[in-house]
Motif scaffolding. Structure first.
Motif, short mmCIF file in Angstrom:
data_model
loop_
_atom_site.label_atom_id
_atom_site.label_comp_id
_atom_site.label_asym_id
_atom_site.label_seq_id
_atom_site.Cartn_x
_atom_site.Cartn_y
_atom_site.Cartn_z
N THR A 136 119.63 28.46 15.23
CA THR A 136 118.10 29.40 15.28
C THR A 136 118.35 30.70 15.46
O THR A 136 119.17 30.68 16.51
CB THR A 136 117.04 28.45 15.10
OG1 THR A 136 116.56 28.69 16.55
CG2 THR A 136 116.71 27.08 14.91
N GLY A 137 117.54 31.74 14.98
CA GLY A 137 117.93 32.87 15.01
C GLY A 137 117.47 33.17 16.59
O GLY A 137 117.52 34.30 17.64
N THR A 138 115.88 32.27 16.90
CA THR A 138 115.44 32.56 18.12
C THR A 138 116.09 32.16 19.49
O THR A 138 115.84 31.96 20.60
CB THR A 138 113.93 31.47 18.34
OG1 THR A 138 114.17 30.74 17.60
CG2 THR A 138 113.35 32.27 16.97
N GLN A 173 114.23 33.42 12.77
CA GLN A 173 114.37 34.98 13.17
C GLN A 173 116.27 35.03 12.39
O GLN A 173 116.80 34.90 12.70
CB GLN A 173 113.75 35.71 14.51
CG GLN A 173 115.08 36.17 15.07
CD GLN A 173 114.69 35.90 16.78
OE1 GLN A 173 113.92 36.58 16.62
NE2 GLN A 173 115.60 36.70 17.20
N ASP A 174 115.94 35.86 11.50
CA ASP A 174 117.40 36.00 10.95
C ASP A 174 118.51 37.05 12.07
O ASP A 174 117.96 37.20 12.86
CB ASP A 174 116.90 37.22 9.74
CG ASP A 174 116.95 38.52 9.81
OD1 ASP A 174 116.74 39.03 11.25
OD2 ASP A 174 116.94 39.00 8.45
N THR A 205 117.66 40.80 13.02
CA THR A 205 117.11 40.13 14.64
C THR A 205 117.21 40.27 16.05
O THR A 205 117.02 40.87 16.87
CB THR A 205 115.63 39.75 13.72
OG1 THR A 205 115.38 40.36 13.01
CG2 THR A 205 113.88 39.69 15.12
N ALA A 206 117.68 38.51 16.08
CA ALA A 206 118.29 38.59 16.94
C ALA A 206 119.63 39.37 17.85
O ALA A 206 119.72 39.97 19.05
CB ALA A 206 119.21 37.04 16.60
N GLN A 214 117.51 42.45 19.28
CA GLN A 214 116.79 42.01 20.22
C GLN A 214 118.20 41.91 21.31
O GLN A 214 117.43 42.45 22.86
CB GLN A 214 116.31 40.62 20.25
CG GLN A 214 115.31 39.53 21.44
CD GLN A 214 114.76 38.66 20.84
OE1 GLN A 214 115.60 37.69 19.70
NE2 GLN A 214 114.32 37.40 21.70
#
Length: 217
Positions: free
Chosen positions: A33-35, A56-57, A60-61, A64
């Motif tokens: 997962t992106g998170t 999250q895609d 976005t990662a 971040q």
């Protein structure tokens, strides 16, 4: 030994990357997962990042971890091949961008390039006595004579060459080269060691009775 974080939610691709990178001498870790990407980046030397991640895609990662100051190299590996996606990925801080389907050998070459430190060229060849493996061209020579190896034979030879003198058990080779758990009834390692000895010479690979095999040159 370099640690590589793989952010990939497709089990088949994640398994392929894990087996291949482990056999190439890296230590892979998979997140789905992106998170999870930002949390696990610290302690890793490179990130292979899919963009279509749940949670999250990947973009976005990526944003971040760059905002947070993480400087590890990032190779985007995704099915998104639109120019806008490539531009977005590179603008957000990706170091490289590959689209699926992909050739693992090319990905491996790009990983080596990104891990190359200043003044420390990444090895693109492995040698042991008369044996020479070109990791970019995937070619093999013995005493300068070309030798044809299958993909699995090359991977087994590369695994042994990356650990000269180290005794590798059948179980360890089965895991590194085939990505399989130990099967007491399987003799596939012994069979492929036999193939290599016939092609490369009988003196390069020594049997350590009751333990496994090691490269002697």
């Amino acid at each position: 030994m370099h640690r590589i974080l793989i952010a990939e939610d497709e089990p088949r691709i994640a398994a392929l990357l894990t087996r291949g990178l482990r056999a190439a001498g890296y230590v892979p870790t998979v997140v789905t997962t992106g998170t999870d990407v930002a949390d696990l980046c610290p302690g890793h030397d490179l990130l292979v990042l899919d963009l279509g991640l749940p949670g999250q895609d990947g973009l976005t990662a990526l944003s971040q971890i760059r905002t947070r100051g993480e400087r590890l190299p990032v190779i985007v590996l995704t099915g998104r091949n639109a120019v806008s996606d490539r531009v977005s990925g590179l603008d957000l801080g990706a170091d490289d961008y590959m689209t699926k389907p992909f050739e693992f050998d090319e990905l491996l070459a790009r990983i080596r390039a990104r891990l190359r430190g200043p003044g420390r060229p990444t090895a693109t060849a492995l040698r042991a006595g008369p044996l020479h493996l070109d990791l970019v061209r995937r070619s093999v020579t013995v005493h300068g004579r070309p030798v044809e190896l299958t993909g699995r034979e090359f991977l087994l030879a590369e695994t042994l060459l990356r650990r000269p003198g180290e005794v590798l058990s059948r179980e360890r080779l089965l895991d590194l080269v085939w990505g399989l758990a130990h099967d007491p009834g399987s003799n596939v390692v012994d069979v492929y060691i036999g193939y290599l000895r016939r092609k490369l010479g009988t003196d390069l690979i020594q049997t350590v009775r009751g333990v496994g095999y090691r490269l002697t040159a």
